[in-house]
Design a protein around this motif. Sequence first.
Motif, PDB file in Angstrom:
ATOM      1  N   ASP A  81      55.896 -33.988  30.125  1.00 45.79           N
ATOM      2  CA  ASP A  81      54.451 -33.838  29.923  1.00 45.79           C
ATOM      3  C   ASP A  81      53.721 -33.322  31.164  1.00 45.79           C
ATOM      4  O   ASP A  81      52.494 -33.178  31.121  1.00 45.79           O
ATOM      5  CB  ASP A  81      53.842 -35.188  29.525  1.00 45.79           C
ATOM      6  CG  ASP A  81      54.332 -35.667  28.168  1.00 45.79           C
ATOM      7  OD1 ASP A  81      54.648 -34.807  27.326  1.00 45.79           O
ATOM      8  OD2 ASP A  81      54.418 -36.888  27.959  1.00 45.79           O
ATOM      9  N   TYR A  82      54.450 -33.042  32.247  1.00 46.47           N
ATOM     10  CA  TYR A  82      53.797 -32.689  33.503  1.00 46.47           C
ATOM     11  C   TYR A  82      54.289 -31.335  34.019  1.00 46.47           C
ATOM     12  O   TYR A  82      55.375 -30.880  33.677  1.00 46.47           O
ATOM     13  CB  TYR A  82      54.035 -33.796  34.538  1.00 46.47           C
ATOM     14  CG  TYR A  82      53.435 -35.110  34.087  1.00 46.47           C
ATOM     15  CD1 TYR A  82      52.089 -35.380  34.309  1.00 46.47           C
ATOM     16  CD2 TYR A  82      54.195 -36.031  33.376  1.00 46.47           C
ATOM     17  CE1 TYR A  82      51.523 -36.563  33.861  1.00 46.47           C
ATOM     18  CE2 TYR A  82      53.637 -37.218  32.918  1.00 46.47           C
ATOM     19  CZ  TYR A  82      52.301 -37.470  33.166  1.00 46.47           C
ATOM     20  OH  TYR A  82      51.733 -38.632  32.699  1.00 46.47           O
ATOM     21  N   LYS A  83      53.458 -30.729  34.871  1.00 52.41           N
ATOM     22  CA  LYS A  83      53.761 -29.396  35.386  1.00 52.41           C
ATOM     23  C   LYS A  83      54.242 -29.394  36.835  1.00 52.41           C
ATOM     24  O   LYS A  83      54.947 -28.489  37.260  1.00 52.41           O
ATOM     25  CB  LYS A  83      52.513 -28.497  35.267  1.00 52.41           C
ATOM     26  CG  LYS A  83      52.058 -28.268  33.841  1.00 52.41           C
ATOM     27  CD  LYS A  83      50.807 -27.393  33.800  1.00 52.41           C
ATOM     28  CE  LYS A  83      50.339 -27.161  32.370  1.00 52.41           C
ATOM     29  NZ  LYS A  83      49.096 -26.338  32.319  1.00 52.41           N
ATOM     30  N   VAL A  84      53.814 -30.406  37.615  1.00 55.87           N
ATOM     31  CA  VAL A  84      54.138 -30.432  39.043  1.00 55.87           C
ATOM     32  C   VAL A  84      54.739 -31.786  39.402  1.00 55.87           C
ATOM     33  O   VAL A  84      54.152 -32.835  39.099  1.00 55.87           O
ATOM     34  CB  VAL A  84      52.884 -30.181  39.909  1.00 55.87           C
ATOM     35  CG1 VAL A  84      53.249 -30.184  41.391  1.00 55.87           C
ATOM     36  CG2 VAL A  84      52.238 -28.854  39.527  1.00 55.87           C
ATOM     37  N   LEU A  85      55.893 -31.760  40.034  1.00 62.79           N
ATOM     38  CA  LEU A  85      56.589 -32.972  40.474  1.00 62.79           C
ATOM     39  C   LEU A  85      56.407 -33.111  41.983  1.00 62.79           C
ATOM     40  O   LEU A  85      56.889 -32.274  42.751  1.00 62.79           O
ATOM     41  CB  LEU A  85      58.075 -32.879  40.130  1.00 62.79           C
ATOM     42  CG  LEU A  85      58.934 -34.108  40.381  1.00 62.79           C
ATOM     43  CD1 LEU A  85      58.513 -35.266  39.478  1.00 62.79           C
ATOM     44  CD2 LEU A  85      60.408 -33.775  40.166  1.00 62.79           C
ATOM     45  N   ILE A  86      55.693 -34.147  42.397  1.00 66.04           N
ATOM     46  CA  ILE A  86      55.352 -34.320  43.808  1.00 66.04           C
ATOM     47  C   ILE A  86      56.207 -35.427  44.400  1.00 66.04           C
ATOM     48  O   ILE A  86      56.419 -36.476  43.774  1.00 66.04           O
ATOM     49  CB  ILE A  86      53.854 -34.641  43.968  1.00 66.04           C
ATOM     50  CG1 ILE A  86      53.010 -33.521  43.351  1.00 66.04           C
ATOM     51  CG2 ILE A  86      53.497 -34.827  45.446  1.00 66.04           C
ATOM     52  CD1 ILE A  86      51.514 -33.743  43.434  1.00 66.04           C
ATOM     53  N   HIS A  87      56.671 -35.204  45.625  1.00 62.90           N
ATOM     54  CA  HIS A  87      57.591 -36.160  46.249  1.00 62.90           C
ATOM     55  C   HIS A  87      57.536 -35.988  47.758  1.00 62.90           C
ATOM     56  O   HIS A  87      56.928 -35.036  48.269  1.00 62.90           O
ATOM     57  CB  HIS A  87      59.008 -35.930  45.740  1.00 62.90           C
ATOM     58  CG  HIS A  87      59.383 -34.477  45.665  1.00 62.90           C
ATOM     59  ND1 HIS A  87      59.833 -33.760  46.743  1.00 62.90           N
ATOM     60  CD2 HIS A  87      59.309 -33.589  44.633  1.00 62.90           C
ATOM     61  CE1 HIS A  87      60.055 -32.515  46.393  1.00 62.90           C
ATOM     62  NE2 HIS A  87      59.732 -32.362  45.108  1.00 62.90           N
ATOM     63  N   PHE A  88      58.194 -36.883  48.465  1.00 60.75           N
ATOM     64  CA  PHE A  88      58.284 -36.791  49.916  1.00 60.75           C
ATOM     65  C   PHE A  88      59.752 -36.602  50.289  1.00 60.75           C
ATOM     66  O   PHE A  88      60.562 -37.517  50.149  1.00 60.75           O
ATOM     67  CB  PHE A  88      57.723 -38.045  50.588  1.00 60.75           C
ATOM     68  CG  PHE A  88      57.580 -37.912  52.079  1.00 60.75           C
ATOM     69  CD1 PHE A  88      56.415 -37.387  52.640  1.00 60.75           C
ATOM     70  CD2 PHE A  88      58.619 -38.262  52.928  1.00 60.75           C
ATOM     71  CE1 PHE A  88      56.291 -37.228  54.004  1.00 60.75           C
ATOM     72  CE2 PHE A  88      58.501 -38.110  54.302  1.00 60.75           C
ATOM     73  CZ  PHE A  88      57.333 -37.591  54.844  1.00 60.75           C
TER      74      PHE A  88
END
Length: 390
Positions: A81-88
């Motif tokens: 359901d999401y377009k951008v996967l943000i992580h460190f």
Amino acid sequence: MITIEKKLSTSSVYSFHNQIPYEDMVFFDIETTGFSPNNTILYLIGCAYYRDNSWNLIQWFADDNTSEKQILHSFFAFILDYKVLIHFNGEGFDIPYIQKKCAKIGLDYTFDNITSYDIYKKLLPYKKLFKLENFKQKTIEQFLRIPRNDTFSGGELIQVYANFLGMKKLEQLKNRNHEVSPVKNLEARIQYNNNGTTSASDSSVFLQQLLLHNEEDVQGMLPLTQILAYRDLFTDCYLNINASIEKDQLVIHFTLLSALPQGVSYGTDSLYFSAYGDQAILKIELYQNELKFFYDNYKDYYYLPKEDTAIHKSVAFYVDKNFRTRAKAANCYSKKTGRFVPQYEELYTPHFKIDYNDKFSYVEVTDEFLQDSEKICSYVSHILRQLLKL
């Protein structure tokens, strides 16, 4: 597998200049029992997402050592359901670990349909600016004064997870046999209890410690995104820019597009920058002396040794041959006295040098230059980039 969901209370998240709506992004972090996906367990994935005007957390936890497939099925179904996967630093560990784990256990999931956004990699070119001992997530959180209750490292949690599995098995045996079986290293397991009052047979102690670490890693990324405001220092876009000469310095005051969460200062004796909130100042030492302007095509010039200057052939025709020589690249110049500031790339012309082979040049600080906000903006960005190289 256990699924945990809860609402998060968090400070503001970086706006991404409205280019990435919050509803399109999902933050994630994983917990494993080691680095190699071939012989370790993926036991926890946590995600933060925005829904109904609030940030939320979902975690998938392996309450036994056979739940990896369930966790991965749930995770990949969720991020559809999401377009951008943000992580460190997820591109350094989390994503390749999951990809290799999927291949090992026969799952064909990929990250091809979601854009990866690695906060760590976005910040890495600017790490000198922060003067931190390292660039780990917890260290950056401390710089931003983001609070944490968790005290464990990912490595330390490997033992906590082993203790959880062991304690859970003990509890199952106890329930089955109505008696407590002997447990090795019982005291070592008790020490993970934060308040010292919980029964050693309570596996929920270890479970809460595992979930808390992952929750704070994921939740901490939300306010941590505010550090991306420091990248905006290098965009060429500043507001209320004002340049003036103060004694022997060019001083530039300006307003930043994004307020900085913590003040920062960086520089040398000749270049100095500081900012707090959305206000910034840049100071550049002036060169106030004679400099040389070198002509491009020295073959079209003659050098006059007595005057220490070069003149074009069309004019040199009237000069006695005894007082002129063919110009070389190193002496094909005219001189100018004024106030100058350095430029480390060829931004503006005309530009001047002390000697022909100098690695950088100077631009004259005229009234016209001081009043040209577009030039000053690009010059500020140029100097800030140069400071990162020092």
